[in-house]
Design an enzyme around this catalytic site. Sequence first.
Site, PDB file in Angstrom:
ATOM      1  N   ASN A  87      20.734-109.569  -1.367  1.00  0.00           N
ATOM      2  CA  ASN A  87      20.936-108.414  -0.495  1.00  0.00           C
ATOM      3  C   ASN A  87      19.676-107.966   0.238  1.00  0.00           C
ATOM      4  O   ASN A  87      19.543-106.797   0.611  1.00  0.00           O
ATOM      5  CB  ASN A  87      21.524-107.252  -1.296  1.00  0.00           C
ATOM      6  CG  ASN A  87      22.794-107.659  -2.002  1.00  0.00           C
ATOM      7  OD1 ASN A  87      22.832-107.724  -3.228  1.00  0.00           O
ATOM      8  ND2 ASN A  87      23.839-107.984  -1.252  1.00  0.00           N
ATOM      9  N   VAL A  94      16.306-104.245   3.143  1.00  0.00           N
ATOM     10  CA  VAL A  94      17.245-104.155   2.027  1.00  0.00           C
ATOM     11  C   VAL A  94      18.619-103.747   2.530  1.00  0.00           C
ATOM     12  O   VAL A  94      18.762-102.803   3.310  1.00  0.00           O
ATOM     13  CB  VAL A  94      16.750-103.123   0.988  1.00  0.00           C
ATOM     14  CG1 VAL A  94      17.738-102.972  -0.162  1.00  0.00           C
ATOM     15  CG2 VAL A  94      15.372-103.512   0.464  1.00  0.00           C
ATOM     16  N   CYS A  95      19.638-104.454   2.051  1.00  0.00           N
ATOM     17  CA  CYS A  95      21.034-104.143   2.371  1.00  0.00           C
ATOM     18  C   CYS A  95      21.644-103.502   1.122  1.00  0.00           C
ATOM     19  O   CYS A  95      21.950-104.187   0.146  1.00  0.00           O
ATOM     20  CB  CYS A  95      21.775-105.422   2.742  1.00  0.00           C
ATOM     21  SG  CYS A  95      23.515-105.163   3.133  1.00  0.00           S
ATOM     22  N   LEU A  96      21.780-102.174   1.146  1.00  0.00           N
ATOM     23  CA  LEU A  96      22.282-101.410   0.013  1.00  0.00           C
ATOM     24  C   LEU A  96      23.115-100.260   0.559  1.00  0.00           C
ATOM     25  O   LEU A  96      22.695 -99.586   1.510  1.00  0.00           O
ATOM     26  CB  LEU A  96      21.101-100.883  -0.819  1.00  0.00           C
ATOM     27  CG  LEU A  96      21.384-100.037  -2.042  1.00  0.00           C
ATOM     28  CD1 LEU A  96      22.174-100.813  -3.091  1.00  0.00           C
ATOM     29  CD2 LEU A  96      20.076 -99.520  -2.641  1.00  0.00           C
ATOM     30  N   SER A 127      28.141-108.550   0.142  1.00  0.00           N
ATOM     31  CA  SER A 127      27.305-108.047   1.223  1.00  0.00           C
ATOM     32  C   SER A 127      26.024-108.875   1.314  1.00  0.00           C
ATOM     33  O   SER A 127      24.928-108.347   1.422  1.00  0.00           O
ATOM     34  CB  SER A 127      26.980-106.567   0.965  1.00  0.00           C
ATOM     35  OG  SER A 127      26.326-106.011   2.069  1.00  0.00           O
TER      36      SER A 127
END
Length: 159
Positions: A87, A94-96, A127
């Site tokens: 992620n 950062v993909c959160l 994701s």
Amino acid sequence: MASGGVARGRLAEERESWRRSHPHGFVAKPTTLPDGSVNLMVWNCIVPGKEGTDWEGGYFPLTLTFDENYPTSPPVCKFPAGFFHVNVYNTGAVCLSILGGGWKPSITVRQILIGIQDLLDNPNPASAAQGLCNDLLVTNLPEYKNRIRQQAKRYPMRV
């Protein structure tokens, strides 16, 4: 308040709160400008790998960049470019969920960093931001875990 006054005021409060009490092993501090003054809009952080995980022993550098709309909008959170995680984009971003559609102005720097620490050992393949990393997670878990342990060794605690 002047433009950015709300953001800077909130960040000053968060800085004081962090100084009084923060999770063990974590670092979060604003950068310093060339003139020696504090830049509350960019923070250098360290997120430790959780004990008992493949991330243990790593102290991972992360930059939080806030804009004038904080806390209405989340900061941009970036690990170094090329950071190996399902992620995390190759740019380090950062993909959160709490940094996107799940953002709420009540979320603090402390909660962001703890959320990112949790994400390290609990990636979200739905994701995925890195194809190779996600492929390894899904098809070759032993190699994925090996890559994580090797990365942890590249980021030892700095004394």
